[in-house]
Write a protein that holds these residues in place. Structure first.
Motif, short mmCIF file in Angstrom:
data_model
loop_
_atom_site.label_atom_id
_atom_site.label_comp_id
_atom_site.label_asym_id
_atom_site.label_seq_id
_atom_site.Cartn_x
_atom_site.Cartn_y
_atom_site.Cartn_z
N ALA A 38 30.93 33.91 42.03
CA ALA A 38 30.94 35.38 41.94
C ALA A 38 31.30 36.01 43.28
CB ALA A 38 29.59 35.88 41.46
N GLU A 39 30.74 35.48 44.37
CA GLU A 39 31.03 36.04 45.69
C GLU A 39 32.49 35.80 46.08
OE1 GLU A 39 28.51 34.04 44.96
OE2 GLU A 39 26.84 35.46 45.08
N GLU A 40 32.99 34.61 45.77
CA GLU A 40 34.39 34.30 46.08
C GLU A 40 35.34 35.13 45.23
OE1 GLU A 40 33.85 29.58 47.37
OE2 GLU A 40 34.19 30.13 45.27
N ARG A 41 34.96 35.40 43.98
CA ARG A 41 35.78 36.25 43.12
C ARG A 41 35.93 37.64 43.72
NH1 ARG A 41 35.90 35.23 37.08
NH2 ARG A 41 35.38 33.04 36.77
N ALA A 42 34.82 38.21 44.21
CA ALA A 42 34.87 39.56 44.78
C ALA A 42 35.79 39.60 45.99
CB ALA A 42 33.46 40.01 45.16
N ALA A 43 35.67 38.61 46.86
CA ALA A 43 36.54 38.57 48.05
C ALA A 43 37.99 38.36 47.65
CB ALA A 43 36.07 37.46 48.99
N ASN A 44 38.22 37.50 46.67
CA ASN A 44 39.57 37.22 46.22
C ASN A 44 40.21 38.46 45.60
OD1 ASN A 44 41.66 35.17 45.83
ND2 ASN A 44 41.26 35.39 43.64
N ALA A 45 39.43 39.20 44.81
CA ALA A 45 39.95 40.42 44.18
C ALA A 45 40.30 41.47 45.22
CB ALA A 45 38.92 40.97 43.19
N THR A 46 39.49 41.58 46.26
CA THR A 46 39.75 42.56 47.30
C THR A 46 41.09 42.30 47.98
OG1 THR A 46 37.40 42.91 47.72
CG2 THR A 46 38.90 43.51 49.49
N SER A 47 41.42 41.05 48.18
CA SER A 47 42.68 40.72 48.85
C SER A 47 43.87 40.66 47.89
CB SER A 47 42.56 39.38 49.59
OG SER A 47 42.33 38.32 48.66
N SER A 48 43.61 40.70 46.59
CA SER A 48 44.67 40.50 45.61
C SER A 48 45.25 41.79 45.05
CB SER A 48 44.16 39.65 44.43
OG SER A 48 43.82 38.35 44.87
N TYR A 49 44.49 42.91 45.07
CA TYR A 49 44.93 44.12 44.38
C TYR A 49 44.97 45.33 45.32
CZ TYR A 49 43.99 41.33 40.26
OH TYR A 49 43.99 40.32 39.33
N ILE A 50 46.03 46.12 45.18
CA ILE A 50 46.19 47.37 45.91
C ILE A 50 46.73 48.42 44.94
CG2 ILE A 50 46.58 46.27 48.16
CD1 ILE A 50 49.57 46.67 47.73
N LEU A 51 46.67 49.68 45.37
CA LEU A 51 47.21 50.75 44.53
C LEU A 51 48.73 50.73 44.51
CD1 LEU A 51 45.10 53.93 45.39
CD2 LEU A 51 45.21 52.76 43.19
N ALA A 52 49.29 51.07 43.36
CA ALA A 52 50.74 51.29 43.29
C ALA A 52 51.10 52.51 44.12
CB ALA A 52 51.17 51.47 41.85
N ASP A 53 52.35 52.59 44.54
CA ASP A 53 52.77 53.63 45.48
C ASP A 53 52.53 55.04 44.96
OD1 ASP A 53 53.57 51.59 47.13
OD2 ASP A 53 55.66 51.64 46.46
N THR A 54 52.73 55.27 43.67
CA THR A 54 52.61 56.63 43.12
C THR A 54 51.28 56.87 42.42
OG1 THR A 54 53.68 55.92 41.06
CG2 THR A 54 55.12 56.78 42.80
N ALA A 55 50.34 55.96 42.55
CA ALA A 55 49.09 56.06 41.79
C ALA A 55 48.30 57.31 42.12
CB ALA A 55 48.24 54.82 42.03
N ALA A 56 48.22 57.65 43.41
CA ALA A 56 47.41 58.79 43.82
C ALA A 56 47.88 60.09 43.16
CB ALA A 56 47.42 58.92 45.34
N GLU A 57 49.19 60.21 42.94
CA GLU A 57 49.72 61.42 42.32
C GLU A 57 49.33 61.49 40.84
OE1 GLU A 57 53.90 61.35 42.82
OE2 GLU A 57 53.81 60.78 44.94
N VAL A 58 49.14 60.34 40.22
CA VAL A 58 48.93 60.29 38.77
C VAL A 58 47.46 60.37 38.39
CG1 VAL A 58 49.32 58.89 36.70
CG2 VAL A 58 51.02 58.91 38.51
N VAL A 59 46.57 59.76 39.20
CA VAL A 59 45.18 59.58 38.77
C VAL A 59 44.27 60.74 39.11
CG1 VAL A 59 45.43 57.09 39.02
CG2 VAL A 59 44.41 58.40 40.88
N ARG A 60 44.67 61.65 39.97
CA ARG A 60 43.75 62.69 40.43
C ARG A 60 43.19 63.48 39.25
NH1 ARG A 60 42.21 64.24 44.99
NH2 ARG A 60 43.78 62.94 46.02
N ASP A 61 41.85 63.54 39.22
CA ASP A 61 41.12 64.29 38.18
C ASP A 61 41.35 63.76 36.77
OD1 ASP A 61 39.99 66.02 40.09
OD2 ASP A 61 41.76 67.30 40.05
#
Length: 258
Positions: free
Chosen positions: A186-209
């Motif tokens: 479980a601990e390794e999964r959390a660390a692995n997920a943190t390094s594996s996923y980032i926001l798409a470039d336009t995500a902030a424009e789409v997800v607000r509110d």
């Protein structure tokens, strides 16, 4: 909009009929032949359908409690029970890509998902709601090459259609050389997920509110889903719901620490 939806439904019905002619449908649980040209998504024979419904009933109390915390799913997944009907359905979702299976689970997840969204404490004032926004954590490139599709993406699209919501690829995979989640603690999964996923470039424009639904086939520790949820909240999402077909059952060897 209605004309476009009707046209899409007609095309879907035609393609489904053609597929049934070329590839007769078989039960996901036992591989027996099923009646072709069914109007609704049919993936089980009567015997396996009973087993599936029993599994949903057995998971109902946990699923209702988890839905109140923002995790929506249908059944428990039992590691090591490859012959179980829920486990076979998850295998098909991961590796077979049958549209009938995605339609089946989306049809059953949609009402639970809409109920969960309607009771979120951060719901906007009446009249200000926007359609639910559906996204997914991308699969490893090697897995997509092997199976030819991304099951989380297909599930997100099927649920967006079933809930009349919007779909957008909001999460990117870094594609750094990381281990497979199923091999980690479980601990390794959390660390692995943190390094594996980032926001798409336009995500902030789409997800607000917006209320965003993150879709995947299975929740075990929740590391991947929680990492993606944190990214979306940081980008301005009003609230996030996690939605999977199944959750690993802690009482039979899995973990439930979402």
């Amino acid at each position: 909009m209605k004309e476009r939806r009707a046209r899409r439904n007609t095309l879907t019905a035609i393609s489904s009929a053609a597929r049934d002619l070329l590839f007769p449908p078989r039960c996901v649980g036992c591989d027996d032949l099923l009646p072709p040209f069914a109007k609704r998504a049919t993936v089980f024979c009567p015997l396996c359908r009973t087993a599936w419904e029993t599994a949903m009933t057995e998971a109902a109390d946990h699923a209702a409690a988890d839905a109140g915390r923002g995790l929506v799913y249908l059944v428990h997944y039992r590691p090591g029970h490859a012959d179980g009907v829920p486990e076979k359905l998850i295998y098909h979702v991961k590796h077979q890509g049958d549209p009938r299976v995605f339609g089946f689970v989306a049809e059953r997840l949609a009402p639970r998902l809409l109920d969960a969204a309607a009771t979120l404490p951060t719901r906007a004032p009446v009249g200000e709601d926007k359609p639910l926004l559906f996204t997914y954590p991308p699969r490893r490139r090697s897995a997509v090459r092997e199976d030819g599709f991304d099951q989380a993406q297909r599930l997100a699209k099927a649920l967006a259609a079933a809930c009349e919501g919007n779909f957008a690829p909001l999460i990117k995979r870094t594609h750094r050389k990381t281990a497979e989640q199923k091999t980690l603690t479980a601990e390794e999964r959390a660390a692995n997920a943190t390094s594996s996923y980032i926001l798409a470039d336009t995500a902030a424009e789409v997800v607000r509110d917006r209320t965003v639904v993150i879709c995947d086939d299975l929740c075990t520790t929740g590391a991947t889903l929680n990492r993606c949820a944190a990214l979306l909240v940081e980008a301005g999402a009003r609230s996030v719901i996690l939605c999977t077909v199944a959750r690993t059952d802690s009482h039979r060897g899995g973990k439930r620490d979402t």
